[in-house]
Design an enzyme around this catalytic site. Structure first.
Site, PDB file in Angstrom:
ATOM      1  N   GLU A  91       0.839  -1.199   0.000  1.00 16.56           N
ATOM      2  CA  GLU A  91       0.000   0.000   0.000  1.00 16.56           C
ATOM      3  C   GLU A  91       0.875   1.250   0.000  1.00 16.56           C
ATOM      4  O   GLU A  91       0.373   2.367   0.141  1.00 16.56           O
ATOM      5  CB  GLU A  91      -0.938   0.016   1.206  1.00 16.56           C
ATOM      6  CG  GLU A  91      -0.240   0.056   2.552  1.00 16.56           C
ATOM      7  CD  GLU A  91      -1.207   0.257   3.708  1.00 16.56           C
ATOM      8  OE1 GLU A  91      -1.553   1.424   3.980  1.00 16.56           O
ATOM      9  OE2 GLU A  91      -1.613  -0.743   4.321  1.00 16.56           O
ATOM     10  N   CYS A 125      -3.400  -3.411   4.439  1.00 17.42           N
ATOM     11  CA  CYS A 125      -2.477  -4.501   4.816  1.00 17.42           C
ATOM     12  C   CYS A 125      -2.832  -5.841   4.194  1.00 17.42           C
ATOM     13  O   CYS A 125      -2.124  -6.826   4.397  1.00 17.42           O
ATOM     14  CB  CYS A 125      -2.446  -4.638   6.339  1.00 17.42           C
ATOM     15  SG  CYS A 125      -2.035  -3.108   7.202  1.00 17.42           S
ATOM     16  N   SER A 217     -10.888   1.072  14.089  1.00 20.95           N
ATOM     17  CA  SER A 217     -10.094   0.111  13.335  1.00 20.95           C
ATOM     18  C   SER A 217      -9.883  -1.178  14.131  1.00 20.95           C
ATOM     19  O   SER A 217      -9.945  -2.282  13.580  1.00 20.95           O
ATOM     20  CB  SER A 217      -8.738   0.719  12.958  1.00 20.95           C
ATOM     21  OG  SER A 217      -8.038  -0.116  12.059  1.00 20.95           O
ATOM     22  N   HIS A 256      -2.199 -10.874  11.463  1.00 22.39           N
ATOM     23  CA  HIS A 256      -1.690  -9.573  11.064  1.00 22.39           C
ATOM     24  C   HIS A 256      -1.421  -8.749  12.322  1.00 22.39           C
ATOM     25  O   HIS A 256      -2.265  -8.682  13.220  1.00 22.39           O
ATOM     26  CB  HIS A 256      -2.696  -8.849  10.179  1.00 22.39           C
ATOM     27  CG  HIS A 256      -2.365  -7.404   9.977  1.00 22.39           C
ATOM     28  ND1 HIS A 256      -1.190  -6.991   9.386  1.00 22.39           N
ATOM     29  CD2 HIS A 256      -3.030  -6.268  10.318  1.00 22.39           C
ATOM     30  CE1 HIS A 256      -1.151  -5.666   9.369  1.00 22.39           C
ATOM     31  NE2 HIS A 256      -2.250  -5.201   9.922  1.00 22.39           N
ATOM     32  N   LYS A 265      -5.288  -9.951  21.735  1.00 21.18           N
ATOM     33  CA  LYS A 265      -6.741  -9.850  21.866  1.00 21.18           C
ATOM     34  C   LYS A 265      -7.460 -10.762  20.878  1.00 21.18           C
ATOM     35  O   LYS A 265      -8.523 -11.320  21.187  1.00 21.18           O
ATOM     36  CB  LYS A 265      -7.181  -8.398  21.657  1.00 21.18           C
ATOM     37  CG  LYS A 265      -6.732  -7.441  22.761  1.00 21.18           C
ATOM     38  CD  LYS A 265      -7.155  -6.015  22.434  1.00 21.18           C
ATOM     39  CE  LYS A 265      -6.667  -5.035  23.501  1.00 21.18           C
ATOM     40  NZ  LYS A 265      -7.058  -3.638  23.182  1.00 21.18           N
ATOM     41  N   SER A 366      -7.456  -2.777   6.321  1.00 22.80           N
ATOM     42  CA  SER A 366      -8.517  -1.811   6.577  1.00 22.80           C
ATOM     43  C   SER A 366      -9.272  -1.474   5.300  1.00 22.80           C
ATOM     44  O   SER A 366      -8.767  -1.618   4.197  1.00 22.80           O
ATOM     45  CB  SER A 366      -7.924  -0.540   7.189  1.00 22.80           C
ATOM     46  OG  SER A 366      -7.432  -0.790   8.479  1.00 22.80           O
TER      47      SER A 366
END
Length: 452
Positions: A91, A125, A217, A256, A265, A366
């Protein structure tokens, strides 16, 4: 799907070789905390990061990809004429028309190979995963000519001064894709989730920096993880003829990694998804009080998150920790982040232990796009581990001062999209065998050299 569905495909398609490039300089996140005037532990504990790689104006997306591909070819003694597809996921855009892949063709043109399919893929990503999928799909299609594919996933993760800057980083992973690989894609076991979201995006063409809604996000990332995980588990259950498949059926998880705590998490989140499918199971007793929590609330419920993290602490160390090591040492790498996690796993766990293990990989970009696939380790990974040599190479980096990092970012801000320019970055920071930007002419054409 039945086994006969796959009979006509080449066998054991997957990753044959891996190479990783990261800058020679990094900053210590604990020193960044002091420099930024934030509380101790905000970056090291709050984000879970240890060091952050950075570059100045001497390197760009094309130079770091040139380095990774050249090193891959050299280390594994691959003939340039044996490559039939070259896919780039990134990106980091320096041209709105000309792909990074075309610049990489200079390496292959020197060997007379001009027939190579593939171009760049861009969606935050996720581009690296899509490039990987394109390469695998090509090998499993009627278009395949029998040659190898190379996938390059790389980025410069750069943020404006502020809360997001400590999640910066830079790196690229190059992979050789083909049949009879030691790291094999499990056919029929993949899932995808895509939707529209403005959680992270880059609308300003005059800046390298994104627009980020950090909290949103994170929520998007976890919700996409849930969707992919549940779809994947549904397919795994059919493949295993198992009614309630769970993380118990996964040996390692690679996610990722924008920053390490979010990966933590995610692994904890898997336990919540498993709990919802099997709420009466005694092993989920710590989550019994959250049975009636709505889905939307579950994504932001701190008590639920704490309970999940607590009950999966030991599992995280075993199943996720080895893949988290390298991203913690480099920082975010956008498209390369998840693949650096896979490289980390191969480097941190010996081949004999990895043999026959299932590795679940989650890619998120995203905007948003996410996918989950799994690999089986069917052959020796010793050769890949030795050639990556990640522990030794990471330890050999120069630990720079936060002031050096700030100066490098200032240089990039001032010189973004310039022409008729010779970079000012010190070549002492460029290691042997690394490509760097020699100059940009008055037509924005970039010229590169490889340091002897």
């Amino acid at each position: 799907m039945t086994a006969t569905t796959f009979e006509h495909y080449p066998e054991n398609v997957g990753i044959l070789a891996m190479e990783m490039y990261f800058p020679s300089r990094c900053v210590d996140q604990s020193e960044m905390e002091t420099f930024d005037g934030v509380s101790a532990g905000k970056y090291t504990i709050g984000l879970g990061q240890e060091k952050m790689a950075f570059i100045d104006d001497r390197e760009d997306i094309q130079s770091i990809c040139l380095t990774a591909v050249h090193n891959l070819m050299e280390k594994y003694n691959i003939a340039y004429t044996d490559i039939g597809r070259l896919e780039v996921g990134t990106e980091t855009i320096i041209d709105k028309s000309k792909s990074v892949k075309t610049t990489l063709m200079t390496l292959f043109g020197e060997h007379g190979n001009y027939e190579i399919e593939g171009i760049d893929t861009t969606n935050a990503c996720y581009g690296g995963f899509n490039a990987f999928s394109n390469a695998v799909n090509w090998i499993e299609s009627s278009s395949w000519d029998g040659r190898y594919a190379i996938v390059i996933a790389g980025d410069l993760a750069l943020y404006a001064s502020g809360a997001a800057r400590p999640t910066s980083g830079a790196g690229v992973v190059a992979m050789l894709i083909g049949k009879n690989a030691p790291i094999v894609v499990e056919r029929g076991l993949r899932s995808t989730h895509m939707e529209h979201a403005y959680d992270f995006y880059k609308p300003d063409m005059h800046s390298e920096y994104p627009v980020v809604d950090g909290k949103y996000s994170n929520t998007c990332y976890l919700a996409a993880f849930d969707a992919c995980y549940n779809r994947y588990m549904g397919r795994l259950g059919k493949a295993l003829n198992k009614e309630k498949p769970s993380m118990d059926d996964i040996d390692y998880l690679v996610c990722h990694s924008p920053y390490a705590k979010l990966v933590n998490k995610s692994f904890a989140r898997a336990s919540y998804n498993d709990f919802l499918k099997d709420p009466e199971n005694e092993k989920f007793a710590p989550l019994a009080g959250f049975k009636e929590v709505s889905y939307a609330e579950s994504l932001e419920n701190r008590d639920l998150e704490k309970a999940c993290v607590g009950m999966t602490k030991a599992g995280y160390a075993q199943k996720v920790g080895p893949a988290a090591f390298v991203p913690k040492q480099i920082g975010n790498m956008y498209t390369a982040a998840v693949w650096s996690g896979l490289a980390s796993l191969i480097s941190e766990v010996d081949s004999e232990t990895l043999k026959d293990k299932r590795v679940l990989l989650y890619s998120y970009g995203s905007g948003l796009a996410a996918s989950m696939i799994s690999f089986r380790i069917t052959g020796s990974t010793d050769g890949i581990k030795q050639k990556l040599n990640l522990r030794e190479r990471l330890a050999a980096r120069t630990i720079a001062k936060p002031e050096d990092f700030a100066e490098a970012m200032a240089i990039r801000e001032k010189t973004h999209n310039v022409r008729d320019y010779v970079p000012s970055g010190n070549l002492d920071h460029i290691a042997s065998g690394v490509y760097y930007v020699e100059k940009i002419d008055d037509k924005w054409r970039r010229f590169y050299k490889r340091k002897d």
